[in-house]
Design an enzyme around this catalytic site. Structure first.
Site, PDB file in Angstrom:
ATOM      1  N   CYS A   1      34.826  24.691 -74.785  1.00 18.44           N
ATOM      2  CA  CYS A   1      33.830  24.890 -73.734  1.00 18.44           C
ATOM      3  C   CYS A   1      32.869  23.722 -73.563  1.00 18.44           C
ATOM      4  O   CYS A   1      33.006  22.688 -74.182  1.00 18.44           O
ATOM      5  CB  CYS A   1      33.122  26.219 -73.940  1.00 18.44           C
ATOM      6  N   ASP A   2      31.855  23.954 -72.730  1.00 12.90           N
ATOM      7  CA  ASP A   2      31.136  22.902 -72.027  1.00 12.90           C
ATOM      8  C   ASP A   2      30.671  21.716 -72.866  1.00 12.90           C
ATOM      9  O   ASP A   2      30.897  20.573 -72.506  1.00 12.90           O
ATOM     10  CB  ASP A   2      29.927  23.507 -71.315  1.00 12.90           C
ATOM     11  N   LYS A   3      29.947  21.948 -73.956  1.00 19.00           N
ATOM     12  CA  LYS A   3      29.388  20.829 -74.723  1.00 19.00           C
ATOM     13  C   LYS A   3      30.210  20.500 -75.953  1.00 19.00           C
ATOM     14  O   LYS A   3      29.952  19.492 -76.618  1.00 19.00           O
ATOM     15  CB  LYS A   3      27.943  21.147 -75.155  1.00 19.00           C
TER      16      LYS A   3
ATOM     17  N   GLU B   1      20.978  23.662 -66.646  1.00 17.05           N
ATOM     18  CA  GLU B   1      21.855  23.832 -65.492  1.00 17.05           C
ATOM     19  C   GLU B   1      21.175  24.723 -64.460  1.00 17.05           C
ATOM     20  O   GLU B   1      20.457  25.656 -64.807  1.00 17.05           O
ATOM     21  CB  GLU B   1      23.188  24.447 -65.915  1.00 17.05           C
TER      22      GLU B   1
ATOM     23  N   SER C   1      25.856  23.575 -63.282  1.00 17.01           N
ATOM     24  CA  SER C   1      27.056  24.140 -63.869  1.00 17.01           C
ATOM     25  C   SER C   1      28.267  23.642 -63.094  1.00 17.01           C
ATOM     26  O   SER C   1      28.178  23.323 -61.909  1.00 17.01           O
ATOM     27  CB  SER C   1      26.993  25.668 -63.796  1.00 17.01           C
TER      28      SER C   1
ATOM     29  N   CYS D   1      36.149  29.504 -68.751  1.00 16.66           N
ATOM     30  CA  CYS D   1      36.098  30.137 -67.426  1.00 16.66           C
ATOM     31  C   CYS D   1      37.099  29.506 -66.465  1.00 16.66           C
ATOM     32  O   CYS D   1      37.295  28.297 -66.448  1.00 16.66           O
ATOM     33  CB  CYS D   1      34.685  30.083 -66.867  1.00 16.66           C
TER      34      CYS D   1
ATOM     35  N   ASP E   1      27.266  28.429 -72.216  1.00 19.25           N
ATOM     36  CA  ASP E   1      26.309  28.103 -71.159  1.00 19.25           C
ATOM     37  C   ASP E   1      26.052  29.282 -70.231  1.00 19.25           C
ATOM     38  O   ASP E   1      24.944  29.456 -69.723  1.00 19.25           O
ATOM     39  CB  ASP E   1      26.812  26.908 -70.344  1.00 19.25           C
TER      40      ASP E   1
END
Length: 613
Positions: free
Chosen positions: A122-124, A489, A515, A193, A81
């Site tokens: 990570c995010d998704k 985002e 985000s 992150c 992202d």
């Protein structure tokens, strides 16, 4: 007693061809009587949270085979992202969640696998795999790549993360040398992150759901202790298979573990630790896949009674995920929630008979187990690397200070109301969400003047051109799941507001999302979205908007009659942006938009549109 799903392709004369192909992958006669366990890896060199996963699937595979199973690894896609942000690449981020869920379903069902180990980060990726796990409802365990170490620089007294690099880059007073120093220091290692952003939030939530091992969300990607999580996951999934297929124990299935109470536990954890608002979107989506009747009203209810017990970057600069781990990780927060009488502790997990049993073993304030204490002393080495398990640094002491430390008790909570809130009003009839953990208390009630932008791109240009002033409420619309498409985002607009000194002087409302790195009065997920006829599409420049977090309301200060007239006019024009947006919406994105629901439904596919097919 349920049969192995894999018998479909491994047993019987007519499956000679399938067995011939299985043999070509390395299977022997004795393997056809064992459970076939899929390893859904998400290695990619595009994403620092996944760059170190290449060999970890085979690490798990060897452990599965030692324990009596057959392991077969495949890969999913993974979008970064942060790299996709600020341009049309972000249109693909949320849609990739559905692609990942489908990919896991396709591979597992096409090959009749009996169970899954999900290697995410990570995010998704974690949400997509979680959706697939609940959709398939076969034994599963999650093990993530782990968080990145926080960055260090002599120019800052606190740890750095990606957001620091973005904010300093937008600060016109910062020298090129300072920007370069932050850029080189913010992301020093592999891993997700380092703050409580979406990736780490979701990996923590898998612990609360009962589908991951203790430490999954907080053990650093670089630390040697994380290797044991992968090895244990391999052994555990075989044990779960034995219990389900050998003993007909349905309590080990994802839908039995991640039931309504478990979703409440996960959401309470999210609120208590001030997690990303994206987690709301993903939990709602996962609940729908698992046929769990958990919705935005439940989140609203929980947000009113759960205090904030943990504060981590981007909500506070002092702490990052390595500090959460030192304070006892997720099970210490769950322990605090349990002692506060909120947590459901009678639920099973993939590793313990009950959450109560797990807390007793893993909460550092409740156990004298030296091995547990040593585990949570795992810390950063401060050495840039892209290699997993490459260091064994330990803190000298634990952070067990529940009055002033990273994790607090109920009596010493950061705030008595948690870090997330759901707001309702005439501008968002189906709700919108705000991360209150990142909002200064002085602006919990805020009346401002609407400044309309029809896209994130135009908002960024307006902010950087000083078109936004103190007291404005930036409205970014037609950026929802359908209208974007893809629900981008909005980290750049919020970062630029912060760099302009407007972080506590402005608000931002959008039908897009934020985000996990976002802070400030940033309200997202406005539902219905503008493209679906939501009232956010009726706001005009100069309108007054009142945001009232304590009373969970957000209202456009315009009469009902005026809104009705505007709706008639907008119906005639069509619900689309007033400006021409230079973005290429491909066939893939159009297909996503066709079925996408608004954020209050988790932005999942509208299954009603598929009935009868």
């Amino acid at each position: 007693m349920p049969d192995y799903r894999s018998k479909t392709s491994t047993q019987g004369r007519n499956m000679a061809g399938a067995r011939a192909l299985w043999r070509a992958t390395g299977m022997k006669d004795e393997d056809f009587k064992k459970p076939i366990i899929a390893i859904a890896n998400s290695f990619t060199q595009f994403v620092p949270g996944h760059v170190h996963l290449k060999d970890l699937g085979q690490l798990v595979a060897r452990e599965i085979e030692r324990a009596g199973g057959v392991a077969k690894e495949f890969n999913t896609i993974a979008v970064d992202d942060g790299i996709a942000m600020g341009h049309d690449g972000m249109l693909y981020s949320l849609p990739s969640r559905e692609i990942i869920a489908d990919a896991v379903e396709y591979m597992v069902n096409a090959h009749c696998a009996d169970a899954i180990v999900c290697i995410s980060n990570c995010d998704k990726i974690t949400p997509g795999m979680l959706m697939a796990a609940l959709r398939l409802n076969i034994p599963v365990i999650f093990v993530s790549g782990g968080p990145m170490e926080a960055g260090k620089t002599k120019l800052a007294s606190h740890g750095l993360d990606l957001v620091d690099a973005m904010v300093i880059a937008a600060d016109s007073t910062a020298s090129d040398e300072k920007v370069a120093e932050y850029e080189r220091s913010a992301c020093p290692t592999c891993g997700s992150c380092s703050g409580m952003f979406t990736a780490n939030s979701m990996n923590c939530l898998t612990e609360a759901l009962g589908l991951a091992l203790p430490g999954n969300g907080s053990t650093l990607a670089t630390h040697s202790d994380r290797e044991q999580l992968f090895l244990t996951a391999g052994r555990t999934i075989v044990e779960l298979c034995k219990r389900y297929y050998g003993e007909n124990d349905e309590s080990v299935l994802p839908r039995s573990i991640a039931n309504f109470k478990a979703f409440e536990n996960a959401m309470m954890l999210d609120i208590a630790m001030g997690g990303s608002t994206n987690t709301i979107l993903h939990l709602l989506a996962a609940a729908q896949e698992g046929e769990v009747a958990f919705d935005l009203r439940d989140i609203d209810r929980l947000s009113r009674k759960v205090p904030q017990l943990c504060k981590v970057a981007p909500n506070i600069q002092k702490y990052h995920m390595e500090d959460v781990h030192r304070a006892g990780g997720i099970f210490s927060i769950l322990g605090s929630l349990a002692r506060g009488g909120l947590l459901h502790t009678d639920l099973p997990t993939v590793h313990s008979r009950s959450m109560e049993e797990a807390i007793a073993k893993w909460d550092i304030t409740q156990t004298d187990d030296e091995a547990v204490h040593t585990f949570f002393k795992a810390g950063p080495a401060g050495i840039p690397t892209q290699t997993a398990f490459s260091q064994s640094t330990r803190w000298e002491t634990l952070d067990d200070d529940r009055e002033n430390g990273c994790i607090r008790s109920f009596e010493h909570a950061y705030s008595q109301e948690g870090g997330l809130a759901v707001l309702y009003g005439n501008i968002a009839l189906d709700g919108c969400v705000v991360k209150t953990a990142g909002v200064d208390e002085s602006i919990h009630v805020f009346e401002g003047t609407a400044k309309i932008f029809e896209s994130q791109d135009s908002a960024v240009r307006g902010i950087l051109a000083d078109e936004v002033k103190a007291g404005d409420i930036v409205i970014i619309r037609y950026e929802g799941p359908k209208g974007g498409p893809g629900m981008q985002e909005m980290l750049y607009p919020t970062s630029y507001l912060k760099s302009k000194g407007l972080g506590k002087a402005c608000a931002l409302l959008t039908d897009g999302r934020f985000s996990g790195g976002t802070s400030g009065l940033s309200i997202g997920h406005a539902s219905p979205e503008a493209a679906a006829g939501g009232a956010i599409g009726l706001v005009r420049d100069g309108d007054k908007v009142l945001i009232d977090i304590p009373n969970r309301s957000i209202n456009l200060l315009v009469s009902d009659e005026e809104l009705a007239q505007r709706r008639v006019e907008q119906d005639k024009k069509g619900w689309k942006p007033a400006e021409v947006r230079p973005r290429k919406v491909t066939t893939a994105l159009k297909a996503y938009a066709l079925l996408a629901t608004s954020a209050d439904k988790g932005a999942v596919r509208n299954k009603a549109m598929l009935e009868g097919l």
